[in-house]
Design an enzyme around this catalytic site. Structure first.
Site, short mmCIF file in Angstrom:
data_model
loop_
_atom_site.label_atom_id
_atom_site.label_comp_id
_atom_site.label_asym_id
_atom_site.label_seq_id
_atom_site.Cartn_x
_atom_site.Cartn_y
_atom_site.Cartn_z
N ASP A 88 -10.37 -1.51 8.07
CA ASP A 88 -10.65 -1.41 6.64
C ASP A 88 -11.28 -0.05 6.33
O ASP A 88 -11.14 0.90 7.12
CB ASP A 88 -11.57 -2.56 6.21
CG ASP A 88 -11.27 -3.06 4.80
OD1 ASP A 88 -11.55 -2.32 3.84
OD2 ASP A 88 -10.75 -4.18 4.67
N HIS A 147 -15.15 -2.45 0.08
CA HIS A 147 -14.02 -3.32 0.37
C HIS A 147 -14.19 -4.01 1.72
O HIS A 147 -14.07 -5.25 1.84
CB HIS A 147 -12.74 -2.49 0.33
CG HIS A 147 -11.47 -3.28 0.40
ND1 HIS A 147 -10.88 -3.65 1.59
CD2 HIS A 147 -10.65 -3.74 -0.58
CE1 HIS A 147 -9.76 -4.31 1.34
NE2 HIS A 147 -9.59 -4.38 0.04
N SER A 154 -6.32 -8.87 -0.49
CA SER A 154 -7.31 -8.38 0.47
C SER A 154 -8.40 -9.41 0.72
O SER A 154 -9.06 -9.38 1.76
CB SER A 154 -7.96 -7.09 -0.04
OG SER A 154 -7.10 -6.00 0.12
#
Length: 544
Positions: free
Chosen positions: A77, A300, A469
């Site tokens: 990521d 994220h 995601s």
């Protein structure tokens, strides 16, 4: 990586004056007291009337008398906030490496890789943050060769490449137009909402417009009362604690669109050249990067990590799906499109350092070094490592518009150790499939909760994000539970159990990106929504 501007922002233009038109209220009836109310995806569809994965029921009924073993889960990521209270106890630690001594103690080629590795870093400690899209990079490469030429003027052997240039040129123009419109819309909404918020704060004589304050205020002026009631309903329905957070998200969305226009869609922008200094096309090169697994923007990856395995033993924050994981951070995904070289090396690093499962919440529609990525996936397959990949957020059928990494090898063989995941929302109605989610009867294996998912954020914070995601780490968490409690399961076993145990629904849902209603079961190969309870039951029946 496809970043998704929160769908909660829809309907907040002139939020103080207009009725709400957004998503349903994020309050869950019948929730177990140990589950934070925002984490609806842990709950049970039958008992709690929301389309969760029955995680809490599984722990309460099926796992309480079983023992678990630690499972290493790699998260490829943008980085992870390794200091977050809900994550730090669960970080994977390379026991063969002495932290901070500047030496490659374990001789694996990566100096001080204590919690993972950063393939987006330079030797001097700098990091790539915003990157270009893959079609932007292809445009930069092909434009000097084909701009201004007709197809007939190009040699026959080069016409496929000429056609590719025309395709990326068109997609580039479309993205520029889309983000220009989005930036202008968000900017205007932000300006109006900010002005309205300040006027309302002054009229009410309050410092913040939060739900607690709005709920208790009952001004005598009827217009002011309507504004208070409307905003209070608006905020509660969308899961926002206050209007100030709405403004913050609007500003982030606005900045994101501006960044895309200035950098990710700019063919002349190339941060890698000065920061890393490698040849991104040399896929044989593996020894580059640095130890900084936090990176410039770990929002994220931190959110993904919390979904998989936020600490279930403390009394803080949230609960991860899995309760006995070691989270390995492998930074390879910038704000923009990931490079194939970095993805391939990240997979190999995770496999070589003991990961049983790899979460891959990223994707793109062009893959110039696809063969290198597939070689790494085959390496993971041979080592028995499961890959869980997000299907993408463009409301597209990825059977016809393939997203990479593809679930099918170039040879045509389906990848046996990869699960591709679409995203669903809270309720079993025609909006159960998240409006942004990609789908595909062949190339999407299963769906999982991915809309308004509450998880960890950098700086000891928590918040909602939406996207496939977020759906992918729900499945990764389920796989980690299976591997933890049934350690003899192989990657193919885990995939088979997760897919076979998915609960099939025939709800008529809106096909993403359209107003057309279709059978939910037609949007993936299983037709199902993952369920931990069913998966554990199946694993228990099939495992000695």
């Amino acid at each position: 990586m496809s970043l998704l501007i929160s769908s909660r922002l829809r309907g907040f233009g002139l939020a103080i004056l207009l009725p709400f038109t957004g998503v349903a209220q994020n309050v869950v009836p019948g929730a177990s007291p140990v589950v934070p109310v925002q984490q609806w995806f842990h709950l049970d569809p039958t008992t709690d009337k929301v389309m969760g994965v029955s995680a809490q029921r599984t722990y309460n009924e099926l796992l309480k008398s079983r023992t678990s073993t630690p499972v290493v889960v790699a998260i490829i990521d943008a980085g992870i906030d390794t200091a977050h209270t809900d994550l730090k106890r669960l970080l994977w630690t390379n026991s063969r490496e002495i932290a901070g001594n500047g030496q490659d103690d374990d001789k694996n080629g990566y100096v001080d890789d204590v919690h993972g590795w950063n393939f987006l870093g330079g030797k001097d400690g700098r990091n790539v943050d915003v990157e270009t899209y893959e079609d932007t990079r292809m445009l930069a490469k092909l434009k000097p060769l084909y701009e201004g030429k007709s197809r007939t003027a190009v040699p026959t052997a080069k016409r496929a490449e000429y056609d590719l240039y025309q395709k990326v040129k068109s997609s580039q123009a479309s993205k520029i137009a889309e983000n220009t419109t989005q930036y202008e819309s968000l900017s205007e909404n932000y300006r109006l909402t900010e002005a309205g918020a300040e006027n309302l704060r002054q009229a009410l004589n309050v410092p913040r417009l939060d739900t607690a304050t709005l709920h208790r205020l009952r001004p005598t002026d009827p217009n002011l009362l309507r504004a208070v009631l409307s905003l209070d309903t608006n905020l509660r329905s969308s899961g926002y604690p206050d209007l100030e957070t709405v403004l913050k998200d609007m500003k982030e969305g606005m900045d994101q669109s501006k960044s895309l226009l200035d950098y990710s869609l700019n063919p002349t922008y190339n941060p890698r050249a000065t920061i890393i200094g490698d040849d991104p096309n040399n896929v044989a090169d593996r020894l580059y990067g640095n130890r900084d697994v936090h990176g410039p923007d770990p929002s994220h990856g931190t959110h993904v990590a919390g979904i998989i395995g936020a600490d279930r033993t403390n009394t803080l924050g949230i609960l991860g799906i899995a309760n006995n994981v070691r989270l390995m951070a492998v930074r390879a995904v910038p704000n923009g499109d990931e490079r194939d070289k970095d993805v391939a090396n990240a997979i190999r690093y995770a496999v070589d350092n003991g990961a049983s499962i790899i979460n891959m919440s990223f994707g793109k529609y062009y893959s110039p070094q696809r063969a290198a990525v597939e070689e790494a996936i085959q390496y993971a397959e041979k080592k028995g490592v499961l890959l869980v990949h997000s299907a993408g957020n463009e409301s597209q059928d990825i059977d016809t518009n393939v997203e990479f990494p593809s679930p099918v090898y170039l040879s045509g063989k389906r990848i046996p150790n990869m699960i591709t995941v679409g995203a669903t929302a809270r309720l079993n109605d025609n909006q159960m499939v998240a409006e942004f989610s990609n789908y595909g009867k062949k190339n999407v294996d299963v769906f999982a909760p991915g809309h308004q998912i509450y998880s960890t954020l950098p700086g000891q914070e928590y918040g909602n994000k939406s996207g496939t995601s977020m759906a992918s780490p729900v499945v990764t968490g389920i796989a980690a539970v299976l591997k933890s409690y049934f350690p003899k399961l192989t990657a193919e076993d885990m995939k088979r159990i997760i897919l076979q145990s998915a609960v099939v629904y025939h709800t008529k849902v809106l096909m993403p990106g359209t107003k057309k209603e279709v059978d939910f079961a037609e949007l993936s190969s299983t037709g199902g929504l993952v369920n931990l309870y069913q998966a554990v039951q199946l694993a228990a029946r099939q495992t000695p």
